[in-house]
Design a protein around this motif. Structure first.
Motif, PDB file in Angstrom:
ATOM      1  N   VAL A  88       0.820  -1.320   0.084  1.00  0.00           N
ATOM      2  CA  VAL A  88       0.086  -0.011   0.131  1.00  0.00           C
ATOM      3  C   VAL A  88       0.729   1.082  -0.103  1.00  0.00           C
ATOM      4  CG1 VAL A  88      -1.690   1.393   1.501  1.00  0.00           C
ATOM      5  CG2 VAL A  88      -1.863  -1.083   1.135  1.00  0.00           C
ATOM      6  N   LEU A  89       1.939   1.363   0.935  1.00  0.00           N
ATOM      7  CA  LEU A  89       2.855   2.505   0.916  1.00  0.00           C
ATOM      8  C   LEU A  89       3.635   2.852  -0.362  1.00  0.00           C
ATOM      9  CD1 LEU A  89       4.174   4.626   2.501  1.00  0.00           C
ATOM     10  CD2 LEU A  89       5.824   2.799   3.253  1.00  0.00           C
ATOM     11  N   MET A  90       3.759   1.622  -1.291  1.00  0.00           N
ATOM     12  CA  MET A  90       4.412   1.644  -2.522  1.00  0.00           C
ATOM     13  C   MET A  90       3.576   2.241  -3.598  1.00  0.00           C
ATOM     14  SD  MET A  90       7.904   1.300  -2.264  1.00  0.00           S
ATOM     15  CE  MET A  90       7.572   2.267  -0.575  1.00  0.00           C
ATOM     16  N   VAL A  91       2.183   1.580  -3.513  1.00  0.00           N
ATOM     17  CA  VAL A  91       1.264   2.335  -4.347  1.00  0.00           C
ATOM     18  C   VAL A  91       1.256   3.703  -4.187  1.00  0.00           C
ATOM     19  CG1 VAL A  91      -1.124   2.275  -5.080  1.00  0.00           C
ATOM     20  CG2 VAL A  91       0.088   0.144  -4.791  1.00  0.00           C
ATOM     21  N   ALA A  92       1.029   4.071  -2.954  1.00  0.00           N
ATOM     22  CA  ALA A  92       0.673   5.462  -2.575  1.00  0.00           C
ATOM     23  C   ALA A  92       1.972   6.320  -2.991  1.00  0.00           C
ATOM     24  CB  ALA A  92       0.499   5.745  -1.007  1.00  0.00           C
ATOM     25  N   PHE A 108      11.214   1.400  -9.185  1.00  0.00           N
ATOM     26  CA  PHE A 108      11.646   0.779  -7.895  1.00  0.00           C
ATOM     27  C   PHE A 108      10.670   0.398  -6.953  1.00  0.00           C
ATOM     28  CE2 PHE A 108      13.019   1.412  -3.236  1.00  0.00           C
ATOM     29  CZ  PHE A 108      14.117   0.187  -3.520  1.00  0.00           C
ATOM     30  N   ASN A 109       9.604   1.359  -6.891  1.00  0.00           N
ATOM     31  CA  ASN A 109       8.286   1.270  -6.064  1.00  0.00           C
ATOM     32  C   ASN A 109       7.575  -0.058  -6.596  1.00  0.00           C
ATOM     33  OD1 ASN A 109       8.327   4.507  -6.482  1.00  0.00           O
ATOM     34  ND2 ASN A 109       8.081   3.838  -4.218  1.00  0.00           N
ATOM     35  N   ILE A 110       7.338  -0.446  -7.910  1.00  0.00           N
ATOM     36  CA  ILE A 110       6.840  -1.354  -8.485  1.00  0.00           C
ATOM     37  C   ILE A 110       7.676  -2.720  -8.015  1.00  0.00           C
ATOM     38  CG2 ILE A 110       6.273  -2.795 -10.627  1.00  0.00           C
ATOM     39  CD1 ILE A 110       5.682   0.251 -11.527  1.00  0.00           C
ATOM     40  N   PHE A 111       9.017  -2.644  -8.187  1.00  0.00           N
ATOM     41  CA  PHE A 111       9.794  -3.778  -7.696  1.00  0.00           C
ATOM     42  C   PHE A 111       9.609  -4.322  -6.255  1.00  0.00           C
ATOM     43  CE2 PHE A 111      14.171  -5.218  -6.011  1.00  0.00           C
ATOM     44  CZ  PHE A 111      14.217  -6.559  -6.611  1.00  0.00           C
ATOM     45  N   ILE A 112       9.427  -3.153  -5.430  1.00  0.00           N
ATOM     46  CA  ILE A 112       9.210  -3.519  -3.929  1.00  0.00           C
ATOM     47  C   ILE A 112       7.879  -4.086  -3.567  1.00  0.00           C
ATOM     48  CG2 ILE A 112       9.019  -2.344  -1.594  1.00  0.00           C
ATOM     49  CD1 ILE A 112      11.843  -2.323  -2.614  1.00  0.00           C
TER      50      ILE A 112
END
Length: 133
Positions: A88-92, A108-112
């Motif tokens: 959720v944090l990475m989607v935000a 990087f967010n998508i990778f995480i």
């Protein structure tokens, strides 16, 4: 040792490695956002100092939550919840970067997100941990 046991052991080791990598990444990011000067290391912090503090705190919680409950075997299901929270944090974060015209920076967010999803799935289905009695 059966093939299933070997697979389970390999999965457990893989999950621990990924959990540790995510924990180190998030704890580092949390400390950087909270304790670094405003102009380093993320340019958006200058415009959003309070947001940096909030996300830094969330990063620290994610780093701790992805490993500590599993490591201590105290409510290890919290690791799964931390993985979902990380997603959720990475989607935000992705939405935030896209809104600033920084869509090229969300890889990087998508990778995480993918790593956190794998951890949640793995700890739920393939290598669940039980609480210590």
């Amino acid at each position: 040792m059966t093939v299933e046991q070997k697979t389970s052991k390999a999965m457990n080791i893989s999950l621990w490695i990924l959990q540790t990598l995510l924990a180190v990444t998030f704890i580092w990011a949390g400390f950087m956002k909270i304790f670094q000067p405003i102009d380093l290391p993320f340019p958006w912090i200058r415009d959003n100092a309070n947001l940096a503090l909030i996300t830094g705190g969330l990063d620290l919680l994610a780093g701790i939550g992805i490993t500590l409950p599993a490591l201590l075997r105290i409510k290890p299901q919290l690791t799964i919840y931390a993985a979902y929270g990380t997603m959720v944090l990475m989607v935000a974060a992705s939405i935030f970067h896209i809104s600033r015209g920084e869509a090229k920076d969300i890889g990087f967010n998508i990778f995480i997100i993918v790593l956190a999803a794998f951890i949640a799935w793995g700890r739920q289905k393939k290598a669940p941990l039980t609480a210590k009695d």
